[in-house]
Structures are given as C-alpha cells and as structure tokens.
Design a protein around this motif. Structure first.
Motif, PDB file in Angstrom:
ATOM      1  N   LYS A   1       0.848  -1.115   0.038  1.00  0.00           N
ATOM      2  CA  LYS A   1      -0.098   0.080  -0.001  1.00  0.00           C
ATOM      3  C   LYS A   1       0.943   1.070   0.087  1.00  0.00           C
ATOM      4  O   LYS A   1       0.668   2.337  -0.504  1.00  0.00           O
ATOM      5  CB  LYS A   1      -1.081  -0.046   1.290  1.00  0.00           C
ATOM      6  CG  LYS A   1      -2.203  -1.032   0.969  1.00  0.00           C
ATOM      7  CD  LYS A   1      -3.345  -0.225   0.561  1.00  0.00           C
ATOM      8  CE  LYS A   1      -4.469  -1.057   0.393  1.00  0.00           C
ATOM      9  NZ  LYS A   1      -5.283  -1.625   0.985  1.00  0.00           N
TER      10      LYS A   1
ATOM     11  N   SER B   1       2.223   1.718  -3.466  1.00  0.00           N
ATOM     12  CA  SER B   1       1.254   2.097  -4.241  1.00  0.00           C
ATOM     13  C   SER B   1       0.957   3.770  -3.942  1.00  0.00           C
ATOM     14  O   SER B   1       0.153   4.284  -4.919  1.00  0.00           O
ATOM     15  CB  SER B   1      -0.021   1.380  -4.353  1.00  0.00           C
ATOM     16  OG  SER B   1      -0.575   1.827  -3.138  1.00  0.00           O
ATOM     17  N   GLY B   2       1.182   4.041  -3.018  1.00  0.00           N
ATOM     18  CA  GLY B   2       1.010   5.833  -2.479  1.00  0.00           C
ATOM     19  C   GLY B   2      -0.327   5.617  -2.111  1.00  0.00           C
ATOM     20  O   GLY B   2      -0.960   6.790  -1.936  1.00  0.00           O
ATOM     21  N   LEU B   3      -1.021   4.559  -1.896  1.00  0.00           N
ATOM     22  CA  LEU B   3      -2.414   4.634  -1.357  1.00  0.00           C
ATOM     23  C   LEU B   3      -2.461   5.185   0.215  1.00  0.00           C
ATOM     24  O   LEU B   3      -3.415   5.683   0.929  1.00  0.00           O
ATOM     25  CB  LEU B   3      -3.177   3.496  -1.191  1.00  0.00           C
ATOM     26  CG  LEU B   3      -3.553   3.343  -2.813  1.00  0.00           C
ATOM     27  CD1 LEU B   3      -4.195   1.689  -2.955  1.00  0.00           C
ATOM     28  CD2 LEU B   3      -4.561   4.035  -3.508  1.00  0.00           C
ATOM     29  N   THR B   4      -1.396   4.861   0.975  1.00  0.00           N
ATOM     30  CA  THR B   4      -1.079   4.946   2.466  1.00  0.00           C
ATOM     31  C   THR B   4      -0.075   5.886   2.540  1.00  0.00           C
ATOM     32  O   THR B   4       1.216   5.702   1.968  1.00  0.00           O
ATOM     33  CB  THR B   4      -0.953   3.708   2.873  1.00  0.00           C
ATOM     34  OG1 THR B   4      -1.845   2.746   2.707  1.00  0.00           O
ATOM     35  CG2 THR B   4      -0.990   3.997   4.554  1.00  0.00           C
TER      36      THR B   4
ATOM     37  N   ARG C   1       1.567   6.765 -10.186  1.00  0.00           N
ATOM     38  CA  ARG C   1       0.402   5.826 -10.513  1.00  0.00           C
ATOM     39  C   ARG C   1       0.145   5.355 -11.969  1.00  0.00           C
ATOM     40  O   ARG C   1      -0.525   4.190 -11.790  1.00  0.00           O
ATOM     41  CB  ARG C   1      -0.790   6.560  -9.995  1.00  0.00           C
ATOM     42  CG  ARG C   1      -1.038   6.515  -8.532  1.00  0.00           C
ATOM     43  CD  ARG C   1      -2.374   7.197  -7.718  1.00  0.00           C
ATOM     44  NE  ARG C   1      -2.302   7.239  -6.255  1.00  0.00           N
ATOM     45  CZ  ARG C   1      -2.798   8.106  -5.494  1.00  0.00           C
ATOM     46  NH1 ARG C   1      -3.542   8.985  -6.222  1.00  0.00           N
ATOM     47  NH2 ARG C   1      -3.012   7.970  -4.308  1.00  0.00           N
ATOM     48  N   GLU C   2       0.541   6.203 -12.676  1.00  0.00           N
ATOM     49  CA  GLU C   2       0.151   5.867 -14.125  1.00  0.00           C
ATOM     50  C   GLU C   2       1.110   4.498 -14.547  1.00  0.00           C
ATOM     51  O   GLU C   2       0.667   3.696 -15.532  1.00  0.00           O
ATOM     52  CB  GLU C   2       0.569   7.039 -15.245  1.00  0.00           C
ATOM     53  CG  GLU C   2      -0.631   7.819 -15.529  1.00  0.00           C
ATOM     54  CD  GLU C   2      -0.576   9.218 -14.888  1.00  0.00           C
ATOM     55  OE1 GLU C   2       0.410   9.769 -15.446  1.00  0.00           O
ATOM     56  OE2 GLU C   2      -1.156   9.712 -14.219  1.00  0.00           O
TER      57      GLU C   2
ATOM     58  N   MET D   1       1.929   1.955 -12.396  1.00  0.00           N
ATOM     59  CA  MET D   1       1.365   0.872 -11.473  1.00  0.00           C
ATOM     60  C   MET D   1      -0.023   0.519 -11.453  1.00  0.00           C
ATOM     61  O   MET D   1      -0.901   1.135 -11.895  1.00  0.00           O
ATOM     62  CB  MET D   1       1.834   1.520 -10.160  1.00  0.00           C
ATOM     63  CG  MET D   1       3.045   1.701  -9.668  1.00  0.00           C
ATOM     64  SD  MET D   1       3.169   1.938  -8.032  1.00  0.00           S
ATOM     65  CE  MET D   1       2.736   3.832  -7.478  1.00  0.00           C
ATOM     66  N   SER D   2      -0.149  -0.944 -11.303  1.00  0.00           N
ATOM     67  CA  SER D   2      -1.462  -1.247 -11.050  1.00  0.00           C
ATOM     68  C   SER D   2      -1.350  -2.173  -9.940  1.00  0.00           C
ATOM     69  O   SER D   2      -0.278  -2.865  -9.606  1.00  0.00           O
ATOM     70  CB  SER D   2      -1.960  -2.292 -12.448  1.00  0.00           C
ATOM     71  OG  SER D   2      -2.097  -1.315 -13.480  1.00  0.00           O
ATOM     72  N   PHE D   3      -2.650  -2.175  -9.079  1.00  0.00           N
ATOM     73  CA  PHE D   3      -2.558  -2.825  -7.956  1.00  0.00           C
ATOM     74  C   PHE D   3      -3.648  -4.027  -8.393  1.00  0.00           C
ATOM     75  O   PHE D   3      -4.721  -4.143  -8.928  1.00  0.00           O
ATOM     76  CB  PHE D   3      -3.218  -2.112  -6.865  1.00  0.00           C
ATOM     77  CG  PHE D   3      -2.902  -2.483  -5.432  1.00  0.00           C
ATOM     78  CD1 PHE D   3      -2.060  -1.740  -4.769  1.00  0.00           C
ATOM     79  CD2 PHE D   3      -3.503  -3.499  -4.953  1.00  0.00           C
ATOM     80  CE1 PHE D   3      -1.799  -2.086  -3.671  1.00  0.00           C
ATOM     81  CE2 PHE D   3      -3.227  -3.916  -3.818  1.00  0.00           C
ATOM     82  CZ  PHE D   3      -2.089  -3.154  -2.896  1.00  0.00           C
TER      83      PHE D   3
ATOM     84  N   PHE E   1      -5.566  -6.865  -6.169  1.00  0.00           N
ATOM     85  CA  PHE E   1      -6.156  -7.141  -4.888  1.00  0.00           C
ATOM     86  C   PHE E   1      -6.684  -8.567  -4.347  1.00  0.00           C
ATOM     87  O   PHE E   1      -6.740  -9.401  -5.316  1.00  0.00           O
ATOM     88  CB  PHE E   1      -7.776  -6.464  -4.475  1.00  0.00           C
ATOM     89  CG  PHE E   1      -7.204  -4.900  -4.522  1.00  0.00           C
ATOM     90  CD1 PHE E   1      -6.938  -4.159  -3.513  1.00  0.00           C
ATOM     91  CD2 PHE E   1      -7.520  -4.327  -5.931  1.00  0.00           C
ATOM     92  CE1 PHE E   1      -6.734  -2.721  -3.608  1.00  0.00           C
ATOM     93  CE2 PHE E   1      -7.556  -2.928  -5.755  1.00  0.00           C
ATOM     94  CZ  PHE E   1      -7.116  -2.238  -4.811  1.00  0.00           C
TER      95      PHE E   1
ATOM     96  N   ASP F   1      -9.432 -10.022  -3.391  1.00  0.00           N
ATOM     97  CA  ASP F   1     -10.538 -10.406  -4.132  1.00  0.00           C
ATOM     98  C   ASP F   1     -10.479  -9.760  -5.467  1.00  0.00           C
ATOM     99  O   ASP F   1      -9.727  -8.698  -5.726  1.00  0.00           O
ATOM    100  CB  ASP F   1     -11.858 -10.384  -3.355  1.00  0.00           C
ATOM    101  CG  ASP F   1     -11.978  -8.784  -2.790  1.00  0.00           C
ATOM    102  OD1 ASP F   1     -11.040  -8.042  -3.199  1.00  0.00           O
ATOM    103  OD2 ASP F   1     -12.818  -8.802  -1.865  1.00  0.00           O
TER     104      ASP F   1
ATOM    105  N   ARG G   1      -7.474  -6.464 -16.265  1.00  0.00           N
ATOM    106  CA  ARG G   1      -7.854  -4.956 -15.877  1.00  0.00           C
ATOM    107  C   ARG G   1      -6.605  -4.301 -15.663  1.00  0.00           C
ATOM    108  O   ARG G   1      -6.372  -3.114 -16.129  1.00  0.00           O
ATOM    109  CB  ARG G   1      -9.044  -4.940 -14.752  1.00  0.00           C
ATOM    110  CG  ARG G   1      -9.025  -3.452 -14.508  1.00  0.00           C
ATOM    111  CD  ARG G   1     -10.191  -3.400 -13.325  1.00  0.00           C
ATOM    112  NE  ARG G   1      -9.703  -3.920 -12.041  1.00  0.00           N
ATOM    113  CZ  ARG G   1     -10.340  -4.167 -11.211  1.00  0.00           C
ATOM    114  NH1 ARG G   1     -11.777  -4.063 -11.313  1.00  0.00           N
ATOM    115  NH2 ARG G   1      -9.915  -4.755 -10.270  1.00  0.00           N
TER     116      ARG G   1
ATOM    117  N   LEU H   1       1.512  -4.463  -8.429  1.00  0.00           N
ATOM    118  CA  LEU H   1       1.483  -4.748  -7.008  1.00  0.00           C
ATOM    119  C   LEU H   1       0.419  -5.928  -6.808  1.00  0.00           C
ATOM    120  O   LEU H   1      -0.827  -5.258  -7.152  1.00  0.00           O
ATOM    121  CB  LEU H   1       1.515  -3.484  -6.149  1.00  0.00           C
ATOM    122  CG  LEU H   1       2.336  -2.385  -6.542  1.00  0.00           C
ATOM    123  CD1 LEU H   1       1.854  -1.015  -5.939  1.00  0.00           C
ATOM    124  CD2 LEU H   1       3.708  -2.680  -5.987  1.00  0.00           C
TER     125      LEU H   1
END
Lengths: 278, 263
Positions: free
Chosen positions: A66, A69-72, A90-91, A93-95, A97, A99, A163, A173
């Motif tokens: 996280k 990813s820069g989300l946290t 972000r451009e 990177m892809s995450f 999850f 699920d 996706r 990630l």
C-alpha cells in the motif's frame, strides 16, 4: 546449485549504473500513535524483478504494498518508483487485490476497460480493442459479455489481472491475488502470470502466504518478521525463465521451498522470547 | 410461465380458503351485515358504487404517487448531501431520524393548518412518511462502497466525479430500490392518513381515506370493506411497479433482483 551468485537483476547487476527501478529506504510506518507496523525497511528492486513478500500475519507485507502504491502515507523514510514519489507514479503502477474487486454492474469487457476509461487517454474504440486483446491474452474472449457473478473465482481473478495489465503498468503490485483460490486454479494462474510477465516485462511485488507459490514465481523472496515488520531474509531464486509446471517437481525447487519454510519457522523463536520480556 | 403459475397457485389457494372461511363464518354464526358482511355483499357493494370507488382510487393514487415522487426527489438529494462526509452525517442524521419517530398523525393537523385541505397537503403527508426509508437506504448505498474498489479508483487517478458516477451511484442502486420498495407500500398508507385529515370534502374529491370515514359513519360496512380492499390492491400495485423497475435496472448483475437459477 550456485544459488548465491546468480541473483536475477539486483541493483548491483543493473548494468547502466542507474538507480534501481524501485527503491525503499529507511521506511517506517505506524498508524497514529500505535505500534510500528514497519520498521527500518530498506529494499531495492531492479527492473524486471519479481519480488515476493512473505511472513506471518502482522508483518506489514500488505502495508508495504500500500505504501509503494501511494495509497497510504509514509511515516518516515523514502520510496521512489522509477525516480518518482509513489503518488506521482500511479500511471505506471497497477494493483491487484486479494478479491477480484470487479464492478458487478459491468460486463467482463467493461471491467477490463475501467482503468483505461478512468485515465481518459484513449478513445472508446481504442479502449475496446485493448480490452479485447487482453481478454484474449488471459483466455477469456468468449465470456467478454458476461457479468462477474456468472464467472468462477479463477475467471474473476483473470479479469482482474487483465484489467490491471490493460493500462500497461511497469510495476504490478499484487496482494495475495490467488489466496482465495483452490490449489489447482492457483497453480494454473501462477503459470499464466509468468507467461504474461515474459510477454510484457513488468516488475512485480507480490504478497503471498504460500511458500511454494513464492518460489515458483519469484526472482527474489523477501521474508519479513512481525511486530514490528522488518526484513529478515532476502533470498534469491536462481531458476531461469521460462518456468513451467515441471519445476514443481524439481529437487532444487523443493529444496528451496524447504529453505524458505525453514526461514519462516525460525522467525517464531525470537518472537516468543521477546514476548516474555516486553 | 410455468414458474409463474407455480408461484401464483399457492397464494391463490390461500385466498380461496380465507374467503371460504369468511363466508362460512357469516352464515354459520348469523353475523349481521353491518358487523361483518359476507364476501358477495362486499363485491356487490363495490360493483354498485364502482364509479365513486374508482374515483376514490384515482384520487388516492394521485396523492400517493405525487407524494412518493416528491419524497424520491427530496430523499435522493438529502442522501447525496449526507454521503459527502462522516461529519455531515453526524450533524444531520439525528434529524432525519425525527422523520421516522414523530408520528405523521401528529404533524398532519399542522400541515392542514398551513396548507389547507386538498391534494397538496395529502402529498406532503405521503412524502413525510416515505422520506426516511429512501434517505436511509440511499445514503447507506452511497457510503458502503468496498474499500478496495475505492483504492482501485484512486490508483487510477479517478476524479471525484468519476468516482461518483462510475462507482458510488451504481453501487447505491440496489439499496436505493430497497428504499423505494418500502416507501411504495408506505405511500398508500400515507395517502390514506393524509386524506383522513386533509382531504377536500367537496363532492367527488375525497380519496379512499375520506370515503372510508364516510362509509363508516353511515354504517355501510360492506362498502367500507370494498374500499379497504381497494387500498390493498392499490398498495400492492405500487409495490409491483417498483419491483418491476428494480428488476429492469438490476437483473443483469445484482442478486436481489435475480430469479433463483440452479447454477
């Protein structure tokens, strides 16, 4: 086996002498005034590496993802992705999850187009073409017009991968993407993931609980300990690519699975000692 | 079609049974018509006065639908405001709960006083009753989006507008329709209550609520029964219309709107 001197593309072997693709330095993370989740984590990842993060619950491996990813937000230390701060990268990177996190009201095709649609850099036609291409790549062309609920868990995860790859990321990630799947499906998706990597050449950070999966996929395995999360081992995986299912019965592979499992078991001993003192 | 028949047979059986028992009771115990008319007298009373009955149904429908639509518009706007932040919710949610806890019968006389008798007041009463389920459910739908999906949108640098149109709004649809379903049933109750207080009493302008009071005062128990049944039919019809809309919007993807299939 000369496992120790054949170390994929670590920073040292990155020929041009450029800074590593992903670099994490002196990273600390705590939430509020709580205990540290991650403490003094330093890690350098070369372009094209496939890094697995493995460790007991609470070792902060998902948090590390996280943070990259820069989300946290970071508490202390630095992370750079291709020379950029995470929030600016972000451009590229892809995450993925645990699920599949698909939008249930969109078809498979619509879900794969989502990332491209949000980026607003492609026309509708280009988007559609790109999504069709990726669905073919993950073997889901004939369910493009179905809705997520009509798919099995493994198929949903394939959609999720398609996706994530649609936006042409350079860093992928993945937070236990196959954790909820049965073993056969997981093994098959592992092989497919490596095929996609060979074709597209992204760098990966992959969180998992499965040692076998980590050894099969990775160029390096980073073992973390918990409370606080710290890197304990950084194990190179010497097997070349392409890898296929025959690797799973290779004695060298099994030996390395044993070694990583042993490293995980060893984590527990000092922890129980510290528990008594603190 | 076969499935539909299967679904209809059992409730229809129950109906026949209940009507049979009702009829049997009136005959067996010799109950006077003004206390409990037998089923045929009810049908007869409704048929004899079908023009005023249908007129009452029409007037109540307009009140119920008008008030319901008003509550949808207002309810969705309020939900959009509440969905903005937890702080906004903390400040305002206690007041939306007032809508649910203050009995509408307590407010109706005030509405009558301020807005006079007539359709406008009836619609207001309806919308007060219908508002809370729509606000509560829609807000819940807008704010209960999966953390990972929000992260996914943030990773894609989605704008707030994209997050709203492509994530929160479609995600809120099932909850919104749950609110509509509850309110559709309530709307007829609201129209009835509103008419009880605020119906125009000019000839031919009273709805079902007004007609029931009138029939009761005249001891026309058989007509009163016919009016009660008309209420039930009206409420059920609204409910079915909403459920059909729900099915139309959600059946592709949402569990609640899907028929059970063995897959």
């Amino acid at each position: 086996m000369n496992r120790n001197n054949q170390v994929g593309m670590t920073p040292e072997t990155d020929g041009a002498g450029r800074p590593p693709f992903l670099s994490i330095h002196g990273l600390h993370k705590r939430y509020g005034s709580g205990a540290a989740i991650l403490e003094d984590v330093t890690l350098e990842v070369g372009a094209g590496d496939f890094i697995s993060l493995i460790g007991p619950s609470g070792c902060g491996k998902s948090t590390l993802l996280k943070l990259v990813s820069g989300l946290t937000p970071i508490t202390q230390g630095t992370i750079t992705v291709d020379g950029m701060e995470p929030a600016n990268a972000r451009e590229i990177m892809s995450f993925i999850f645990q699920d599949a996190t698909l939008l249930p009201w969109r078809t498979v095709q619509g879900n794969v187009e989502l990332g491209l649609e949000l980026q607003r850099t492609m026309t509708v036609e280009q988007r559609r073409k790109k999504a069709t291409e990726l669905l073919a790549l993950v073997g889901l062309s004939d369910v493009a017009s179905r809705y997520p609920r009509q798919l099995s868990g493994g198929m949903r995860m394939r959609v999720s991968i398609a996706r994530a790859l649609a936006t042409r990321p350079r860093l992928l990630l993945m937070d236990e993407p196959f954790g909820a799947l049965d073993e056969m499906t997981r093994d098959r998706l592992n092989e497919e993931l490596l095929k996609l990597r060979a074709e597209q050449g992204w760098t990966a950070m992959f969180v998992t609980h499965s040692v076998a999966e980590a050894v099969f996929l990775s160029t390096r395995i980073v073992v973390l300990e918990a409370k606080p999360g710290r890197i304990r081992r950084d194990i190179a995986v010497p097997f070349g690519f392409p890898r296929n299912e025959s690797l799973r019965s290779d004695p060298a592979y099994l030996a390395l699975v044993g070694e990583v499992s042993q490293a995980l078991r060893e984590l527990k001993k000092p922890m129980s000692g510290e528990g008594g003192a603190g | 079609m076969k499935k539909f028949l299967g679904m209809a047979v059992w409730p229809a059986g129950v109906l026949v049974l209940v009507v049979g028992l009702w009829w049997g009771a009136t005959v067996a115990f010799g109950i006077p018509t003004y206390v409990l008319p037998d089923p045929w007298r009810v049908v007869e009373a409704g048929w004899d006065r079908k023009e005023s009955l249908l007129n009452a149904v029409k007037i109540s429908s307009v009140g119920a639908v008008g008030g319901f639509l008003l509550s949808v518009v207002v309810g969705v706007m309020v939900a959009l405001v509440l969905a903005q932040s937890p702080l906004v919710r903390r400040c305002l949610v206690p007041y939306t709960i007032l809508l649910q806890t203050v009995p509408v019968v307590a407010v109706a006389p005030l509405i009558l006083m301020w807005f006079g008798s007539g359709l406008r007041s009836v619609m207001l009463v309806v919308s007060i009753i219908c508002l809370f389920p729509i606000i509560a459910n829609t807000t819940q739908g807008l704010t209960s989006v999966d953390r990972n999906l929000l992260d996914l949108f943030r990773m894609s640098n989605a704008s707030r507008a994209q997050e709203f149109w492509k994530l929160r709004l479609p995600h809120a649809l099932p909850a919104f329709f749950t609110g509509l379903r509850i309110s559709s049933g309530l709307s007829v109750i609201g129209a009835f209550t509103g008419e009880w207080f605020a119906s125009s009493n000019a000839v031919g302008e009273g709805g079902l609520g007004y007609s029931i009071i009138y029939a009761n005062s005249q001891l026309q128990t058989d007509y009163l029964f016919a009016l009660v049944m008309a209420c039930a039919v009206l409420g059920t019809t609204f409910f079915l219309v909403v459920v059909t809309c729900e099915w139309f919007f959600l059946h592709h993807w949402h569990e609640s709107a899907m028929k059970p299939e063995g897959d």
